[in-house]
Write a protein that holds these residues in place. Structure first.
Motif, mmCIF file in Angstrom:
data_model
loop_
_atom_site.group_PDB
_atom_site.id
_atom_site.type_symbol
_atom_site.label_atom_id
_atom_site.label_comp_id
_atom_site.label_asym_id
_atom_site.label_seq_id
_atom_site.Cartn_x
_atom_site.Cartn_y
_atom_site.Cartn_z
ATOM 1 N N ILE A 109 0.824 -1.215 0.000
ATOM 2 C CA ILE A 109 0.000 0.000 0.000
ATOM 3 C C ILE A 109 0.863 1.273 0.000
ATOM 4 N N GLU A 110 1.945 1.265 0.768
ATOM 5 C CA GLU A 110 2.789 2.477 0.841
ATOM 6 C C GLU A 110 3.334 2.829 -0.551
ATOM 7 N N GLU A 111 3.701 1.793 -1.309
ATOM 8 C CA GLU A 111 4.233 2.053 -2.659
ATOM 9 C C GLU A 111 3.141 2.591 -3.584
ATOM 10 N N ILE A 112 1.909 2.063 -3.411
ATOM 11 C CA ILE A 112 0.786 2.537 -4.240
ATOM 12 C C ILE A 112 0.527 4.017 -3.942
ATOM 13 N N ILE A 113 0.497 4.353 -2.652
ATOM 14 C CA ILE A 113 0.213 5.754 -2.279
ATOM 15 C C ILE A 113 1.315 6.683 -2.814
ATOM 16 N N LYS A 114 2.555 6.209 -2.745
ATOM 17 C CA LYS A 114 3.667 7.026 -3.253
ATOM 18 C C LYS A 114 3.500 7.259 -4.769
ATOM 19 N N ALA A 115 3.134 6.204 -5.471
ATOM 20 C CA ALA A 115 2.923 6.332 -6.928
ATOM 21 C C ALA A 115 1.758 7.275 -7.215
ATOM 22 N N CYS A 116 0.706 7.210 -6.383
ATOM 23 C CA CYS A 116 -0.452 8.098 -6.580
ATOM 24 C C CYS A 116 -0.047 9.556 -6.379
ATOM 25 N N LYS A 117 0.814 9.790 -5.401
ATOM 26 C CA LYS A 117 1.280 11.172 -5.171
ATOM 27 C C LYS A 117 2.023 11.668 -6.404
ATOM 28 N N TYR A 118 2.827 10.794 -6.973
ATOM 29 C CA TYR A 118 3.553 11.152 -8.196
ATOM 30 C C TYR A 118 2.547 11.456 -9.325
ATOM 31 N N TYR A 119 1.516 10.633 -9.411
ATOM 32 C CA TYR A 119 0.496 10.828 -10.456
ATOM 33 C C TYR A 119 -0.178 12.200 -10.301
ATOM 34 N N VAL A 120 -0.527 12.534 -9.070
ATOM 35 C CA VAL A 120 -1.179 13.827 -8.807
ATOM 36 C C VAL A 120 -0.236 14.976 -9.181
ATOM 37 N N ASN A 121 1.034 14.848 -8.799
ATOM 38 C CA ASN A 121 1.995 15.913 -9.115
ATOM 39 C C ASN A 121 2.192 16.096 -10.604
ATOM 40 N N ARG A 122 2.233 14.990 -11.321
ATOM 41 C CA ARG A 122 2.488 15.068 -12.764
ATOM 42 C C ARG A 122 1.270 15.542 -13.551
ATOM 43 N N THR A 123 0.071 15.135 -13.115
ATOM 44 C CA THR A 123 -1.118 15.379 -13.944
ATOM 45 C C THR A 123 -2.035 16.463 -13.373
ATOM 46 N N ASN A 124 -1.827 16.795 -12.103
ATOM 47 C CA ASN A 124 -2.738 17.733 -11.456
ATOM 48 C C ASN A 124 -4.159 17.203 -11.340
ATOM 49 N N ARG A 125 -4.312 15.914 -11.450
ATOM 50 C CA ARG A 125 -5.641 15.296 -11.361
ATOM 51 C C ARG A 125 -5.756 14.597 -10.011
ATOM 52 N N ARG A 126 -6.939 14.654 -9.433
ATOM 53 C CA ARG A 126 -7.091 13.921 -8.177
ATOM 54 C C ARG A 126 -7.289 12.426 -8.470
ATOM 55 N N VAL A 127 -6.808 11.621 -7.570
ATOM 56 C CA VAL A 127 -6.910 10.170 -7.737
ATOM 57 C C VAL A 127 -8.162 9.684 -7.014
ATOM 58 N N THR A 128 -8.834 8.718 -7.612
ATOM 59 C CA THR A 128 -9.995 8.116 -6.958
ATOM 60 C C THR A 128 -9.575 6.803 -6.312
ATOM 61 N N PHE A 129 -10.041 6.558 -5.116
ATOM 62 C CA PHE A 129 -9.815 5.253 -4.483
ATOM 63 C C PHE A 129 -11.142 4.527 -4.355
ATOM 64 N N GLU A 130 -11.170 3.310 -4.856
ATOM 65 C CA GLU A 130 -12.371 2.486 -4.700
ATOM 66 C C GLU A 130 -12.211 1.705 -3.403
ATOM 67 N N TYR A 131 -13.229 1.745 -2.593
ATOM 68 C CA TYR A 131 -13.170 1.023 -1.317
ATOM 69 C C TYR A 131 -14.482 0.262 -1.157
#
Ligand code: SF4
Length: 340
Positions: A228-250
């Motif tokens: 999970i920590e690696e996924i969250i880190k990748a999501c932060k990178y995604y947000v920084n690069r694209t300026n798009r918010r990430v959706t989490f399905e729970y």
């Protein structure tokens, strides 16, 4: 083929490249697939194309209409007789379609019907586009949103998905905005980084479902590879690069991930991340013995997240009367026909 590839192909057979553009318009703007009907081509060229090439198209095997909310669920027949699913859901703003990217899936999530026979094959860009075009033609509408969340893990069929999206976005075809596309993933971290660098502003949706590694690994085998920590880190990178918010399905599952401990951990890991959480009360399948929680418990979970600055909403269940959960319809159809 991309437009450039198509133009080159026409050159190769001694034709002018603009013929490639005409054919591209015919297929992707007008959503036609029978080359014999292209009136602007000579009979000789039409026959040649018909003899030496083919345009991938699938057939609508069956359509199931929900009486509850207008959701349409499709079973598509591929040219090699495999069957995949697609769904069109009607919202206030228009139709959203959920399409499949693989026949089956190899990710093995325990709660998912699509993975029970593993992966059969990847779906080609032409077949994915054909899912979209068939839904649009069948309903006589233009889709507002496209979600890659049917059977298959889109990032496990990465190159085909990228090619399909670029054709879909092309102004000579559907001119469909990347912003109205959502790509779902169970958490293939190195592909999230790759997607972030593509410069296509699609919405990334991560099927998180469990905030603790131990629990997540038991139900979603991908978590043994990427924590999970690696996924969250990748999501932060995604947000920084694209300026798009990430959706989490729970997916909220009674007695498994709906308790206080999970809620607190979810708040902790998502703290400060530009995101939105979709809470999905479990849509049970018979192979997964858990139940959906009471609606009151769902509401409390959502309220708690919102109170802590993590935007969360409950995903409305669409087409509950037509086996609309991922992979269910295909399996019940194939069971009924003795194909499983
Ligand atoms: S939930 Fe998605 S990634 Fe997991 S097995 Fe099903 S289709 Fe594959």
């Amino acid at each position: 083929m991309s437009l450039e590839e198509l133009k080159k192909e026409f050159l190769k057979i001694g034709e002018k490249p603009y013929r490639g553009l005409q054919l591209y318009n015919y297929m992707h703007k007008n959503m036609n697939s029978d080359v014999l009907n292209i009136n602007s081509f000579s009979k000789e060229l039409r026959d040649k194309l018909n003899r030496d090439y083919y345009i991938s198209d699938l057939k609508i095997l069956e359509r199931f209409d929900s009486k509850l909310d207008g959701t349409k669920k499709y079973l598509f027949l591929l040219e090699d007789n495999n069957i995949i699913e697609g769904v069109a859901m009607k919202y206030k703003y228009g139709y959203s379609a959920c399409i499949s990217t693989q026949v089956g899936c190899r990710m093995g999530c325990s709660f998912c019907a699509s993975t029970k026979e593993g992966i059969i094959r990847n779906i080609t860009p032409g077949e994915m586009l054909s899912e979209i075009y068939n839904i649009q033609r069948n309903l006589g509408i233009r889709l507002s949103n496209i979600v890659l969340m049917g059977s298959g893990e889109p990032l496990d069929n990465y190159l085909n998905v990228m090619k399909m999206l670029r054709i879909l976005n092309d102004k000579n075809g559907q001119n469909f905005s990347f912003r109205n596309v959502t790509i779902s993933t169970c958490g293939i971290v190195h592909k999230i980084y790759q997607l972030a660098d593509e410069e296509i502003p699609v919405t990334l949706s991560v099927s998180l479902h469990f905030p603790f590694n131990e629990l997540r690994s038991k139900i979603m085998p991908i978590n043994n590879k990427y924590h999970i920590e690696e996924i969250i880190k990748a999501c932060k990178y995604y947000v920084n690069r694209t300026n798009r918010r990430v959706t989490f399905e729970y997916t909220l599952i009674e007695g498994l991930n709906d308790g206080r401990e999970c809620l607190d951990e979810l708040k902790r890991i998502l703290n400060g991340l530009l995101c939105h959480v979709n809470i999905i009360p479990l849509n049970p399948i018979k192979e997964f013995k858990y139940k959906k929680p009471e609606m009151d418990a769902v509401k409390i979970f959502v309220k708690e997240l919102n109170k802590n600055g993590i935007p969360a909403t409950v995903r409305r269940q669409m087409g509950a009367d037509i086996d609309a959960a991922c992979g269910q319809l295909r399996r019940s159809y194939m069971n009924e026909k003795g194909l499983l």
